[in-house]
Design a protein around this motif. Structure first.
Motif, PDB file in Angstrom:
ATOM      1  N   MET A  48      -9.026   8.355   1.314  1.00 23.98           N
ATOM      2  CA  MET A  48      -7.756   8.680  -0.381  1.00 23.98           C
ATOM      3  C   MET A  48      -7.683   8.000  -0.664  1.00 23.98           C
ATOM      4  N   GLY A  52      -8.048   7.644  -5.150  1.00 25.01           N
ATOM      5  CA  GLY A  52      -7.108   6.730  -5.759  1.00 25.01           C
ATOM      6  C   GLY A  52      -7.617   6.312  -6.594  1.00 25.01           C
ATOM      7  N   GLY A 101      12.421   8.406  -6.667  1.00 23.67           N
ATOM      8  CA  GLY A 101      11.497   8.831  -7.971  1.00 23.67           C
ATOM      9  C   GLY A 101       9.479   8.839  -7.398  1.00 23.67           C
ATOM     10  N   VAL A 103       6.889  10.665  -5.099  1.00 18.88           N
ATOM     11  CA  VAL A 103       6.389  12.050  -3.785  1.00 18.88           C
ATOM     12  C   VAL A 103       5.292  11.448  -3.249  1.00 18.88           C
ATOM     13  N   HIS A 104       4.611   9.977  -3.294  1.00 19.18           N
ATOM     14  CA  HIS A 104       3.883  10.270  -2.047  1.00 19.18           C
ATOM     15  C   HIS A 104       4.584   9.952  -1.173  1.00 19.18           C
ATOM     16  N   ASP A 105       3.886  10.472  -0.067  1.00 18.24           N
ATOM     17  CA  ASP A 105       4.427  10.829   1.177  1.00 18.24           C
ATOM     18  C   ASP A 105       3.358  11.477   2.285  1.00 18.24           C
ATOM     19  N   GLY A 107       1.322   8.149   3.767  1.00 22.29           N
ATOM     20  CA  GLY A 107       1.198   7.106   4.040  1.00 22.29           C
ATOM     21  C   GLY A 107       2.753   7.449   5.433  1.00 22.29           C
ATOM     22  N   SER A 149       8.565   3.055   1.754  1.00 23.54           N
ATOM     23  CA  SER A 149       7.350   3.352   1.675  1.00 23.54           C
ATOM     24  C   SER A 149       7.787   3.581  -0.427  1.00 23.54           C
ATOM     25  N   LEU A 152       4.198   3.653  -5.825  1.00 23.95           N
ATOM     26  CA  LEU A 152       4.014   3.470  -8.063  1.00 23.95           C
ATOM     27  C   LEU A 152       4.948   2.560  -8.200  1.00 23.95           C
ATOM     28  N   THR A 153       4.110   1.302  -8.802  1.00 21.72           N
ATOM     29  CA  THR A 153       4.754  -0.078  -9.546  1.00 21.72           C
ATOM     30  C   THR A 153       6.374   0.077  -9.746  1.00 21.72           C
ATOM     31  N   GLU A 199       0.910  -3.617   6.553  1.00 24.18           N
ATOM     32  CA  GLU A 199      -0.360  -2.607   5.731  1.00 24.18           C
ATOM     33  C   GLU A 199      -0.290  -1.511   6.201  1.00 24.18           C
ATOM     34  N   ASP A 200      -0.340  -1.216   7.258  1.00 27.26           N
ATOM     35  CA  ASP A 200      -0.769  -0.029   7.639  1.00 27.26           C
ATOM     36  C   ASP A 200       0.676   0.644   9.060  1.00 27.26           C
ATOM     37  N   THR A 204       2.806  -1.276  11.710  1.00 32.51           N
ATOM     38  CA  THR A 204       4.360  -1.282  12.077  1.00 32.51           C
ATOM     39  C   THR A 204       4.601  -1.262  12.751  1.00 32.51           C
TER      40      THR A 204
HETATM   41  C1  B12 Z   1      -2.880  11.423  -3.060  1.00 32.32           C
HETATM   42  C2  B12 Z   1      -2.247  11.291  -4.218  1.00 32.32           C
HETATM   43  C3  B12 Z   1      -1.254  11.650  -5.143  1.00 32.32           C
HETATM   44  C4  B12 Z   1      -0.295  12.640  -4.865  1.00 32.32           C
HETATM   45  C5  B12 Z   1       0.214  11.985  -3.505  1.00 32.32           C
HETATM   46  C6  B12 Z   1       0.945  13.456  -2.817  1.00 32.32           C
HETATM   47  C7  B12 Z   1       1.451  12.781  -1.585  1.00 32.32           C
HETATM   48  N1  B12 Z   1       2.426  14.609  -1.031  1.00 32.32           N
HETATM   49  O1  B12 Z   1       1.757  12.417  -1.043  1.00 32.32           O
HETATM   50  C8  B12 Z   1      -0.219  13.161  -5.767  1.00 32.32           C
HETATM   51  C9  B12 Z   1      -1.650  14.191  -6.670  1.00 32.32           C
HETATM   52  C10 B12 Z   1       1.110  14.737  -6.366  1.00 32.32           C
HETATM   53  C11 B12 Z   1       0.201  11.820  -6.630  1.00 32.32           C
HETATM   54  C12 B12 Z   1       0.947  11.925  -7.916  1.00 32.32           C
HETATM   55  C13 B12 Z   1       0.791  10.766  -8.783  1.00 32.32           C
HETATM   56  N2  B12 Z   1      -0.012   9.667  -8.931  1.00 32.32           N
HETATM   57 CO1  B12 Z   1      -0.574   9.217  -6.734  1.00 32.32          CO
HETATM   58  N3  B12 Z   1      -1.924   8.397  -5.768  1.00 32.32           N
HETATM   59  C14 B12 Z   1      -2.089   8.893  -5.011  1.00 32.32           C
HETATM   60  C15 B12 Z   1      -3.691   8.694  -4.029  1.00 32.32           C
HETATM   61  C16 B12 Z   1      -4.714   8.594  -4.339  1.00 32.32           C
HETATM   62  C17 B12 Z   1      -3.397   8.414  -2.809  1.00 32.32           C
HETATM   63  C18 B12 Z   1      -2.021   7.559  -1.456  1.00 32.32           C
HETATM   64  C19 B12 Z   1      -2.195   8.340  -0.378  1.00 32.32           C
HETATM   65  O2  B12 Z   1      -2.353   8.941  -0.007  1.00 32.32           O
HETATM   66  N4  B12 Z   1      -3.195   7.380   0.241  1.00 32.32           N
HETATM   67  C20 B12 Z   1      -3.589   7.265   1.956  1.00 32.32           C
HETATM   68  C21 B12 Z   1      -2.340   6.910   2.484  1.00 32.32           C
HETATM   69  C22 B12 Z   1      -2.848   7.104   4.739  1.00 32.32           C
HETATM   70  O3  B12 Z   1      -2.236   5.311   2.517  1.00 32.32           O
HETATM   71  P1  B12 Z   1      -0.828   4.455   1.296  1.00 32.32           P
HETATM   72  O4  B12 Z   1       0.639   5.737   1.290  1.00 32.32           O
HETATM   73  O5  B12 Z   1      -1.241   2.719   1.306  1.00 32.32           O
HETATM   74  O6  B12 Z   1      -0.056   4.240   3.210  1.00 32.32           O
HETATM   75  C23 B12 Z   1      -0.347   3.731   4.255  1.00 32.32           C
HETATM   76  C24 B12 Z   1       0.156   2.353   4.121  1.00 32.32           C
HETATM   77  O7  B12 Z   1       0.294   2.118   2.945  1.00 32.32           O
HETATM   78  C25 B12 Z   1       1.036   1.785   4.433  1.00 32.32           C
HETATM   79  N5  B12 Z   1       2.658   2.305   4.640  1.00 32.32           N
HETATM   80  C26 B12 Z   1       2.806   3.184   3.732  1.00 32.32           C
HETATM   81  N6  B12 Z   1       4.081   3.707   3.057  1.00 32.32           N
HETATM   82  C27 B12 Z   1       4.434   2.848   4.400  1.00 32.32           C
HETATM   83  C28 B12 Z   1       5.790   2.673   4.771  1.00 32.32           C
HETATM   84  C29 B12 Z   1       6.319   1.733   5.855  1.00 32.32           C
HETATM   85  C30 B12 Z   1       7.944   1.844   5.680  1.00 32.32           C
HETATM   86  C31 B12 Z   1       5.764   1.010   6.484  1.00 32.32           C
HETATM   87  C32 B12 Z   1       5.615  -0.221   6.509  1.00 32.32           C
HETATM   88  C33 B12 Z   1       4.231   1.047   5.767  1.00 32.32           C
HETATM   89  C34 B12 Z   1       3.951   1.929   5.145  1.00 32.32           C
HETATM   90  O8  B12 Z   1       0.622   2.941   6.236  1.00 32.32           O
HETATM   91  C35 B12 Z   1       0.343   4.115   5.159  1.00 32.32           C
HETATM   92  C36 B12 Z   1      -0.915   4.043   6.608  1.00 32.32           C
HETATM   93  O9  B12 Z   1      -1.762   3.479   7.294  1.00 32.32           O
HETATM   94  C37 B12 Z   1      -3.342   7.104  -4.765  1.00 32.32           C
HETATM   95  C38 B12 Z   1      -4.127   6.036  -4.335  1.00 32.32           C
HETATM   96  C39 B12 Z   1      -3.663   4.890  -4.049  1.00 32.32           C
HETATM   97  N7  B12 Z   1      -4.964   3.969  -3.563  1.00 32.32           N
HETATM   98  O10 B12 Z   1      -3.259   5.104  -2.801  1.00 32.32           O
HETATM   99  C40 B12 Z   1      -2.864   7.568  -5.844  1.00 32.32           C
HETATM  100  C41 B12 Z   1      -1.711   6.274  -6.676  1.00 32.32           C
HETATM  101  C42 B12 Z   1      -0.445   6.382  -5.795  1.00 32.32           C
HETATM  102  N8  B12 Z   1      -0.918   7.706  -7.911  1.00 32.32           N
HETATM  103  C43 B12 Z   1      -0.473   7.023  -9.404  1.00 32.32           C
HETATM  104  C44 B12 Z   1      -0.552   7.724  -9.891  1.00 32.32           C
HETATM  105  C45 B12 Z   1      -0.283   7.090 -11.297  1.00 32.32           C
HETATM  106  C46 B12 Z   1       0.450   9.245 -10.034  1.00 32.32           C
HETATM  107  C47 B12 Z   1       0.646   9.865 -10.939  1.00 32.32           C
HETATM  108  C48 B12 Z   1       2.188   9.329 -12.016  1.00 32.32           C
HETATM  109  C49 B12 Z   1       0.117  10.330 -11.643  1.00 32.32           C
HETATM  110  C50 B12 Z   1       0.250  10.963 -12.612  1.00 32.32           C
HETATM  111  N9  B12 Z   1       0.339  10.884 -14.056  1.00 32.32           N
HETATM  112  O11 B12 Z   1       1.352  11.700 -13.240  1.00 32.32           O
HETATM  113  C51 B12 Z   1       2.104  10.737  -9.828  1.00 32.32           C
HETATM  114  C52 B12 Z   1       3.038   9.923  -9.803  1.00 32.32           C
HETATM  115  C53 B12 Z   1       3.706  11.633  -9.845  1.00 32.32           C
HETATM  116  C54 B12 Z   1       5.609  10.429  -8.622  1.00 32.32           C
HETATM  117  N10 B12 Z   1       6.719  10.656  -9.202  1.00 32.32           N
HETATM  118  O12 B12 Z   1       5.511  10.247  -7.428  1.00 32.32           O
HETATM  119  C55 B12 Z   1      -1.470   4.943  -9.065  1.00 32.32           C
HETATM  120  C56 B12 Z   1      -0.162   4.638  -8.752  1.00 32.32           C
HETATM  121  C57 B12 Z   1      -0.241   3.405 -10.262  1.00 32.32           C
HETATM  122  C58 B12 Z   1       0.793   2.852  -9.853  1.00 32.32           C
HETATM  123  N11 B12 Z   1       0.352   1.116  -9.927  1.00 32.32           N
HETATM  124  O13 B12 Z   1       1.518   2.930 -10.052  1.00 32.32           O
HETATM  125  C59 B12 Z   1      -2.561   5.118  -7.914  1.00 32.32           C
HETATM  126  C60 B12 Z   1      -2.606   4.017  -7.248  1.00 32.32           C
HETATM  127  C61 B12 Z   1      -3.989   5.968  -7.872  1.00 32.32           C
HETATM  128  C62 B12 Z   1      -4.429   4.756  -9.355  1.00 32.32           C
HETATM  129  N12 B12 Z   1      -5.443   4.247  -8.759  1.00 32.32           N
HETATM  130  O14 B12 Z   1      -4.251   5.264 -10.330  1.00 32.32           O
HETATM  131  N13 B12 Z   1      -0.601  11.733  -6.506  1.00 32.32           N
END
Ligand code: B12
Length: 215
Positions: A48, A52, A101, A103-105, A107, A149, A152-153, A199-200, A204
């Motif tokens: 994932m 990204g 704001g 929708v990323h859910d 993680g 969680s 997005l910045t 971090e993950d 947590t």
């Molecule tokens: C999948 C994804 C999507 C999917 C989301 C689907 C869903 N239901 O979640 C879809 C396609 C819908 C999407 C949409 C968008 N996305 Co998006 N997306 C991603 C992507 C590729 C992966 C995210 C993910 O699921 N990672 C896998 C999980 C397991 O990792 P994680 O979320 O980081 O979670 C881990 C840790 O962070 C931590 N953690 C997470 N949450 C929490 C909470 C707590 C309490 C704790 C303690 C720990 C913790 O533990 C988790 C498990 O290990 C990221 C890229 C990235 N590097 O993150 C871009 C990314 C986040 N998206 C991005 C963007 C720009 C968008 C859009 C704006 C695109 C658009 N033009 O429409 C929209 C935003 C919509 C909105 N309003 O939210 C950018 C954000 C840039 C920024 N700096 O803000 C990214 C970084 C991609 C990029 N490189 O440009 N996206």
């Protein structure tokens, strides 16, 4: 099949949004006794992250992210259904959600599952959750831990709003706050006054269990 090959196949299955390949990796991992949390972190989630990065570089587009998300959700649901839910009495209560704001859910869901399997009661508020809702839920369920969680910045600021809303409700000192999500850092947590950045999902769980020991 080697562990490395299985983790690589899991990673690749997300990059290619290939459901069959993802399920095959899951079955192989099970057969080889690979820890499902490691499979999620170093396999599927790594895919994932790579996807990204490719999206960020303009090499893949939104529909591909959406297809990959479908596969990721299926895999996490499958893994969660196989996880051993600890039957011990609840050790504490954790409120979690993805901020308003955003929708990323994926993680957030993984964190919720892993905390739950460690015997903590979890209320998952879903995604696009306004700051006040975290506070209301914490009060309603008498929670000790509140996690948010933000991926997005532009939505990270809601984590600061949660800190303020907890203070305004007079319960900031009754809860520990955890923040997470790809753009979130230790520095951000310190800046907004959160108790921990994780971090993950394993990180947590470690924080929460450590705090429960101190209660
Ligand atoms: C999948 C994804 C999507 C999917 C989301 C689907 C869903 N239901 O979640 C879809 C396609 C819908 C999407 C949409 C968008 N996305 Co998006 N997306 C991603 C992507 C590729 C992966 C995210 C993910 O699921 N990672 C896998 C999980 C397991 O990792 P994680 O979320 O980081 O979670 C881990 C840790 O962070 C931590 N953690 C997470 N949450 C929490 C909470 C707590 C309490 C704790 C303690 C720990 C913790 O533990 C988790 C498990 O290990 C990221 C890229 C990235 N590097 O993150 C871009 C990314 C986040 N998206 C991005 C963007 C720009 C968008 C859009 C704006 C695109 C658009 N033009 O429409 C929209 C935003 C919509 C909105 N309003 O939210 C950018 C954000 C840039 C920024 N700096 O803000 C990214 C970084 C991609 C990029 N490189 O440009 N996206």
């Amino acid at each position: 099949m080697s562990k490395e090959a299985i983790l690589e196949a899991a990673k690749q299955s997300i990059i290619e949004a290939d459901e069959d390949m993802a399920m095959e990796a899951l079955a192989n991992a099970e057969a080889e006794g690979i820890d499902p949390i490691e499979l999620l972190g170093s396999g599927y989630s790594a895919g994932m992250k790579e996807l990204g990065d490719l999206f960020g570089m303009g090499e893949v587009f939104l529909p591909e992210l959406i297809f990959a998300t479908e596969v990721m959700k299926q895999v996490t649901a499958d893994i969660e259904s196989k996880m051993d839910m600890t039957s011990v009495k609840s050790k504490g209560t954790f409120i979690i959600g993805t901020v308003e704001g955003d929708v990323h859910d994926i993680g957030k869901g993984i964190v919720a599952s892993l905390v739950k399997t460690n015997g903590v009661e979890v209320y998952d508020l879903g995604r696009e959750v306004p700051a006040q809702k975290f506070v209301d839920a914490a009060m309603e369920h008498n929670a000790q831990f509140v996690g948010s969680s933000a991926l997005l910045t532009t939505t990270m600021t809601v984590q600061k709003d949660i800190e303020e809303a907890l203070k305004a409700a007079g319960i900031r000192d009754k809860v520990k706050t955890l923040v997470g999500g790809a753009p979130v850092t230790n520095r951000w947590a310190e800046k907004i006054g959160a108790d921990a950045y994780c971090e993950d999902a394993s990180d947590t769980v470690n924080f929460i269990l450590k705090w429960i020991d101190e209660l």
